[in-house]
Design an enzyme around this catalytic site. Structure first.
Site, PDB file in Angstrom:
ATOM      1  CG  ASP A 115      -2.057  -1.029   1.058  1.00 25.22           C
ATOM      2  OD1 ASP A 115      -2.582  -1.173  -0.060  1.00 25.22           O
ATOM      3  OD2 ASP A 115      -2.393  -1.678   2.057  1.00 25.22           O
ATOM      4  CG  ASP A 174      -7.423  -4.196  -3.127  1.00 26.26           C
ATOM      5  OD1 ASP A 174      -7.759  -5.324  -3.557  1.00 26.26           O
ATOM      6  OD2 ASP A 174      -7.970  -3.668  -2.148  1.00 26.26           O
TER       7      ASP A 174
END
Length: 401
Positions: A115, A174
Site C-alpha cells: 500500500d 487492489d
C-alpha cells in the site's frame, strides 16, 4: 412533433447537467472539507490510537475516526486537499495539502506493505504533479524502490499482505492501483526496472485473477518458490466465486492506467472487458451505484458502495479517451457522478465534513458498512476534475515529468 419538444429539451438539460456536476459539487466539497479541518484537532485528542494524522471514516457512534500514516487509507485525505487546490487554484488548499502530505512522507520507507503506492502516490504524487517540488520527486522514487522490494520474479507479482500466515504469497486486485507509482518513478528516475515490475505484475494478474466473464477474484495466493497458484479467494466479498464491487473497480482503473503508460492494446482490451462485465451486469442498479458485491443474494436489500461507484466513474472518464466506446463510457461516468451528487452526498455541514455517504469497507468483517470513507471522497473528486477537463476540452491526465 411539437409534443415531443419539451421532452427532448428536458433530456438535453439532464445531459448538460450531468456533464457539469463539478460546478456544484466542487464548491460543496470545499465547504465540507473546511468543516473537517476544524473537527480534526478535537478528533485527534479523543483518539485512542497513537500518532493519528488523517481522517478515515465515522464509527458506529458517528465520531470521526483518525488513523496513523501507516494505515493504507492515509494518503487519500491529503490527495483530496490537492484536488481542491487543483480546482480552485487557492493557495490556502496548497498550504494545507502540503501540511497533511508531510505526515505521510515517512511511508516511503515502509517495506511491510504494497500500500506504499496508495499512501504515497495519492498524496505526494498529486503534490508533485501540481507543484513539481523536487522533494516530492525524491519521495516518489524512494517509495518505488521500497515497493519493488516486495516483487518476486518467480511469482511475477508484488506481494500484498504479510499478516495472513496461511497464505504464503497473497496478491490482491487492489495492488493494480500501486503500479502507477512504479510507472511514475520510471519517468522521473530513468530506471526501467520499475516499469518492468509493473508490467510483469499486470500480466500475471491478468492471467490469474480474472474469470471467463472478466469478473475478478480479490486474492490469488501463490507458492513463492515456484510461482504456482495455490488458492483463489474473494476475502472482502460475499463468496470466493463472487464479484466484490470495489475489486472490479480496482481492476477497471488499474488496466486503464496500464494502457495509458504502455499503450499495449492488451490492457485496453482488458479494461473494456471489465467495463462490459460491470455495466451490463443485471445486478447493477439503475442509478449505477453498485451494491457492495454483484452476487450478494440479498440484492436489492444490501448495502451500496459509493466508493466503488466513484472509482468506476473516474476510471471510465479516462477509458473514454482511449476506447472506441468512449461516448458510452463518458455517458455512464456522467450518470454515476450525477447519482452520487444527487443522492449520496452528506448534508451540508454534517457527517464531520465527509462528502459522500453510503460506502462499504469490509462487509464480511462487519467493518465500515454504510459509512463515509475518505477514499470514496478522493475518487469522487478525481472523477469531478476529470469531468471538468473533458467538458473544457483539456487533456485528461497530466504527463509525469
Amino acid at each position: 412533433m411539437n409534443k415531443l419538444l419539451p421532452l427532448a429539451l428536458s433530456l438535453l438539460s439532464t445531459v448538460a447537467y450531468a456533464q457539469s456536476d463539478y460546478k456544484k459539487a466542487m464548491p460543496f466539497a470545499e465547504k465540507q472539507t473546511d468543516v473537517m479541518l476544524k473537527e480534526i484537532p478535537e478528533a485527534k485528542t479523543k483518539s485512542t490510537k497513537p500518532n493519528v494524522v488523517v481522517p478515515r471514516t465515522l464509527d458506529a457512534k458517528g465520531n470521526l475516526v483518525m488513523i496513523p500514516s501507516k494505515d493504507w487509507v492515509s494518503g487519500f485525505f491529503p490527495g483530496e486537499l490537492w484536488y481542491l487546490y487543483e480546482y480552485t487554484k487557492n493557495q490556502k488548499w496548497a498550504d494545507v495539502a502540503n501540511q497533511y502530505t508531510t505526515y505521510i512522507e515517512p511511508e516511503q520507507f515502509d517495506k511491510g506493505t504494497h500500500d506504499v503506492g496508495f499512501k504515497v502516490y495519492c498524496s505526494v504524487g498529486n503534490g508533485y504533479r501540481l507543484t513539481h517540488d523536487a522533494r516530492y520527486k525524491d519521495i516518489i522514487i524512494q517509495a518505488a524502490k521500497t515497493l519493488s522490494t516486495r516483487f518476486n520474479p518467480k511469482v511475477g507479482c508484488i506481494k500484498s499482505w504479510d499478516h495472513r500466515k496461511d497464505w504464503p504469497y497473497p496478491v490482491i486486485i487492489d495492488n493494480m492501483m500501486n503500479l502507477e507509482l512504479l510507472f511514475a518513478a520510471t519517468t522521473l528516475s530513468g530506471d526501467s526496472s520499475f516499469y518492468k515490475i509493473a508490467v510483469t505484475h499486470a500480466n500475471t494478474t491478468m492471467k490469474n485473477h480474472f474469470r471467463p466473464d472478466y469478473s475478478s477474484y480479490h486474492v490469488v495466493d501463490y507458492d513463492p518458490e515456484t510461482g504456482a497458484v495455490l488458492h483463489k479467494a474473494t476475502h472482502q466479498g460475499y463468496a470466493d466465486s463472487s464479484a466484490w464491487a470495489r475489486g472490479q473497480g480496482w481492476g477497471l482503473y488499474g488496466y486503464t492506467l496500464c494502457y495509458r503508460e504502455t499503450k499495449n492494446p492488451i490492457y485496453l482490451k482488458q479494461a473494456e472487458a471489465i467495463a462490459k462485465f460491470i455495466f451490463t451486469n443485471p445486478n447493477l442498479p439503475k442509478d449505477k451505484v453498485a451494491y457492495w458485491d454483484f452476487n450478494d443474494p440479498g440484492i436489492p436489500n444490501v448495502p451500496r458502495d459509493a466508493s466503488a461507484a466513484a472509482l468506476m466513474a473516474s476510471a471510465l472518464y479516462e477509458l473514454s479517451t482511449y476506447s472506441k466506446n468512449g461516448k458510452e463510457y463518458r455517458k455512464t461516468a456522467d450518470q454515476i457522478v450525477a447519482s452520487l451528487t444527487k443522492s449520496y452526498q452528506a448534508k451540508p455541514g454534517e457527517s464531520h465534513g465527509f462528502i459522500l455517504l453510503h460506502s462499504t469497507g469490509h462487509k464480511p468483517a462487519n467493518s465500515e458498512i454504510d459509512v463515509p470513507i475518505s477514499y470514496a471522497d478522493y475518487y469522487y473528486l478525481e472523477a469531478l476534475l476529470r469531468q471538468q477537463r473533458l467538458a473544457q476540452g483539456k487533456k485528461l491526465i497530466d504527463d509525469v515529468k
